[in-house]
Design a protein around this motif. Structure first.
Motif, PDB file in Angstrom:
ATOM      1  N   LEU A   1       0.854  -1.185   0.000  1.00  0.00           N
ATOM      2  CA  LEU A   1       0.000   0.000   0.000  1.00  0.00           C
ATOM      3  C   LEU A   1       0.890   1.235   0.000  1.00  0.00           C
ATOM      4  CD1 LEU A   1      -2.241  -2.036   0.999  1.00  0.00           C
ATOM      5  CD2 LEU A   1      -3.165  -0.113   2.289  1.00  0.00           C
ATOM      6  N   GLY A   2       0.875   1.951  -1.117  1.00  0.00           N
ATOM      7  CA  GLY A   2       1.603   3.218  -1.186  1.00  0.00           C
ATOM      8  C   GLY A   2       0.646   4.343  -0.856  1.00  0.00           C
ATOM      9  N   TYR A   3       1.144   5.356  -0.150  1.00  0.00           N
ATOM     10  CA  TYR A   3       0.230   6.432   0.253  1.00  0.00           C
ATOM     11  C   TYR A   3       0.718   7.809  -0.151  1.00  0.00           C
ATOM     12  CZ  TYR A   3       3.593   5.872   4.038  1.00  0.00           C
ATOM     13  OH  TYR A   3       4.754   5.712   4.746  1.00  0.00           O
ATOM     14  N   GLY A   4       1.884   7.871  -0.820  1.00  0.00           N
ATOM     15  CA  GLY A   4       2.468   9.171  -1.162  1.00  0.00           C
ATOM     16  C   GLY A   4       1.567  10.023  -2.033  1.00  0.00           C
ATOM     17  N   GLY A   5       0.890   9.394  -2.988  1.00  0.00           N
ATOM     18  CA  GLY A   5       0.133  10.158  -3.975  1.00  0.00           C
ATOM     19  C   GLY A   5      -1.319  10.437  -3.598  1.00  0.00           C
ATOM     20  N   LEU A   6      -1.787   9.885  -2.477  1.00  0.00           N
ATOM     21  CA  LEU A   6      -3.194  10.077  -2.096  1.00  0.00           C
ATOM     22  C   LEU A   6      -3.339  11.202  -1.072  1.00  0.00           C
ATOM     23  CD1 LEU A   6      -4.244   6.326  -1.687  1.00  0.00           C
ATOM     24  CD2 LEU A   6      -5.000   7.883  -3.488  1.00  0.00           C
TER      25      LEU A   6
END
Lengths: 477, 477
Positions: B455-460
């Protein structure tokens, strides 16, 4: 409990947790706290040091993160096993690493006395429209084009590729779609990609003399370079036939350094050679085709190719400015497919902002206007140089003068050698270049005797050309 | 005399000499004028066509330049032999060349319904100081720094290297001089240079799973890639010992994709492995070390290296913006020497203007301020995600959450598979990524069963994280 007498400094220069962390880390590294040893509990240490428990928690947390200690549930904190390593002497390694004092690659003759440098790499940027470039840059950044800060297409942005394909079509007769263009930061980088597409152990045929930079690059590949002789029309195709190579590297518009323009007959022979096998290609380096002083520009070799055999490479570093690290490569369909398979994961090497600036510079006609102006400027220099060369014509033959930014002088006097001519010029403050510099075979003796010199004029002012030639007259006539 | 009935068009659309030139060229190409045939003299043709002799001179001059005809002194102009070539069907070749309809690499699930994309590559540029960047750019172009349009040093401009070395020293504990730094347009390009320095047929050890982009790049080299297992501390050194490799590629600060931070003990083991042979190196890819949420940043592996064994690679594409195509590599002394021997002729891939902008951005403190702000922003997102993950903890284990811009979820429920979890998330409009994407061995079956998700969260945005997690709850809990 191991003696945790940590001298805490409370002047605020370093926070407490950091001091505790550093102390314990150094104890472990120094072997004073041994692997397996148990650390005091956070509460005990906090009390002992008279700091808050959070501070010790922080310090232990950092040691845990870096792996100096480990936490065993219900047992406490223990020192980890850290491999000991003989500390190498980095200082000595670093010292060895200093640059050899002032790398003066081309200091055969003392540069102090050189006043006129006829370097073939010289460029004149006096007419570059810095103002326009600045304006375009400003507008692009002003427009709040935040998407430009994102990563673009690996091949280069489509808009720029479209603009390049239009330019190449009209200016160089190149037949291509934007899909066939790969944009990259300089020719060297594009050749690195080409290495991947042509595969390992490929052979490349090169003329001799040739553009040495390309030679060095091919040599750094898993390639063998085969030398093919050349005559006054360029690469000898009969000789090429005998070589086991996948590609031949040529500069049909204006060979470097000889200045030969390859006639259509030789071009067709080369294309025929390439067409005989699926895995044969011609690498056309069109490095200075923008500058031609006689008649219309000679169309590119790519434009005569009906069989997808030519890899066309061009650059804006020469026509705009060396700092503009944008080159392009037009791939034939077969290699385009291979690019997609084995190179398309290489991220673009040119920032989208720079691509956009360049695109607008070309699209809005500034590039063409600039080219026309510089062409006129270089033609003026070219004409003056030819004028000044008149008294030399008895003793020297002039060639390669119809295009580009350099020409070639060949001494008719057999007593001369290249070295000797360069030396005498240097004594009079003029730097000229021997064609043997561009030789790619070790033994240049035979060639040195050919007495061929390169005179570049792009970087000199017209007055400097006149003065330099006057000096050369003293030196040689 | 061959019939030169050229229909000249005098409407001015095309100048006369060009029409004559084109007519004769087509006659030669079409085989109607044969090799060896003599052309009329310029005077005769000028009279015949009722044009000035200069016009014909010009046309013949162009044909001569391109090699369609040759001039034999005292005899006249003759058609050259031009190799005939079966005209390939370029149109068909070009058509084949079209891109396969909309390359949707990651379209396993219809993107139409995806509202929340937890991509590990997402970045948040909302805080990027576009104004500052613009101001610096403007000032640099205003200062009339014309020398910036010249080609800079192959390694990168010294000022920038100095700034980078200072930054690396203070932020990452990297020990280096500016002389050891090579600046290039992106990590991929730097790896291409490294290929030349490590030599052909070198082997590289990689963890599995790993950063697949680097894997693809090593595979495109004349290298063999050896897979080495990893445990919760990173690469398994016992396994590494058994492999015939010159280099091991690791990400000690925050391994992609597992998020493992390599503890000091494992680091020392790796350094010891490398120190055992002169030709052994560690490639440290420090891709997202700027973002750490627990304690101080973990120093680089390079900083613990006393024997010149670590090749440190970092980039500004992640910390500033993907469009900033500037990466850097710190070479150990031995490789630095090799760089000079076999790579220093590769021209720099970053324009001097961009180097200068970046240099001032870092030097004047904007970079640090920006980093501090984004770190705070990412930490906020990170904390929200962890908060939202609380209800998942019974069914999922969370790991790799101390640094970077992504974390890993492992399902405790053996009935689940990676595919199954991704599919159910997609049905609810959420895109999550399977760790098997980062696997570099063909057979990922065993791994799929491990049920690990990225789960990447940088762009949200923070709200998007909350909403996305609510959807995931529906999907999984």
């Amino acid at each position: 409990m191991y003696d945790m007498a940590i001298e805490l400094n409370t002047d605020g220069a370093k926070c407490l947790y950091e001091q505790i962390y550093e102390h314990i880390r150094e104890e472990i590294k120094g072997g004073r706290l041994l692997s397996g040893e148990r650390l005091p509990s956070t509460r005990a240490l906090a009390e002992y040091l008279q700091v808050s428990r959070t501070t010790v928690d922080f310090a232990y947390g950092q040691l845990l993160s870096e792996g100096y200690i480990e936490a065993i549930p219900y047992k406490g904190y223990f020192v980890c096993r850290v491999e000991e390593l003989p500390e190498g002497n980095m200082a000595v390694l670093m010292a060895e690493n200093r640059l050899p004092e002032a790398e003066e690659e081309e200091s055969n003759f003392c540069n102090r006395n050189i006043c006129y440098d006829f370097s073939p790499n010289g460029l004149d940027m006096s007419l570059f429209p810095f103002g326009v470039w600045k304006k375009i840059t400003k507008n692009i950044l002003n427009d709040g084009n935040k998407e430009l800060f994102a990563l673009g297409e690996a091949q280069g942005d489509y808009d720029l590729r479209q603009t390049i394909s239009r330019y190449l079509h009209s200016a160089r007769g190149v037949k291509c779609t934007p899909e066939q263009i790969v944009v990259g930061a300089g020719n060297d980088y594009l050749l690195l990609l080409l290495e991947k597409m042509l595969g390992r152990h490929a052979g490349v045929a090169m003329e001799n003399p040739t553009y040495k930079r390309a030679y060095r690059i091919f040599r750094s590949f898993a390639y063998h370079v085969e030398i093919v002789g050349m005559d006054e029309n360029g690469m000898n195709v009969d000789e090429l036939q005998k070589k086991q190579v996948k590609a031949a590297y040529v500069m049909p518009s204006h060979q470097y350094p000889t200045g030969v323009t390859m006639p259509i007959g030789r071009r067709m022979e080369l294309l025929k050679w390439a067409a005989e096998e699926e895995e044969r290609f011609l690498i056309e380096d069109d490095y200075d085709s923008e500058f031609r002083y006689k008649g219309k520009p000679i169309p590119s070799l790519q434009g005569s190719d009906g069989n997808g055999k030519v890899i066309y490479i061009g650059t804006f570093s020469k026509a705009i400015a060396p700092a503009i690290r944008v080159s392009y490569m037009v791939l034939p369909p077969l290699l385009m497919r291979r690019y997609r398979e084995c190179c398309s994961f290489y991220a673009s090497t040119v920032s989208r902002i720079d691509q956009r600036i360049l695109n607008e510079f070309i699209r809005d006609g500034y590039f063409e206007r600039y080219l026309n102006k510089t062409r006129k400027l270089y033609r003026e220099k070219h004409d003056i140089l030819l004028q000044e060369l008149k008294p030399f014509r008895k003793k020297f033959q002039v060639s390669g003068e119809n295009a580009g930014l350099h020409l070639v002088l060949t001494s008719r006097d057999k007593k001369h050698t290249e070295e000797n001519l360069i030396g005498r010029a240097a004594e009079c403050g003029v730097k000229v270049y021997g064609m043997s510099d561009a030789l790619i075979e070790e033994d240049a003796q035979g060639f040195l005797a050919e007495r061929k010199l390169i005179l570049g004029y792009g970087g000199l002012k017209t007055e400097e050309i006149k003065d330099g030639m006057a000096k050369l007259k003293q030196a040689w006539l």
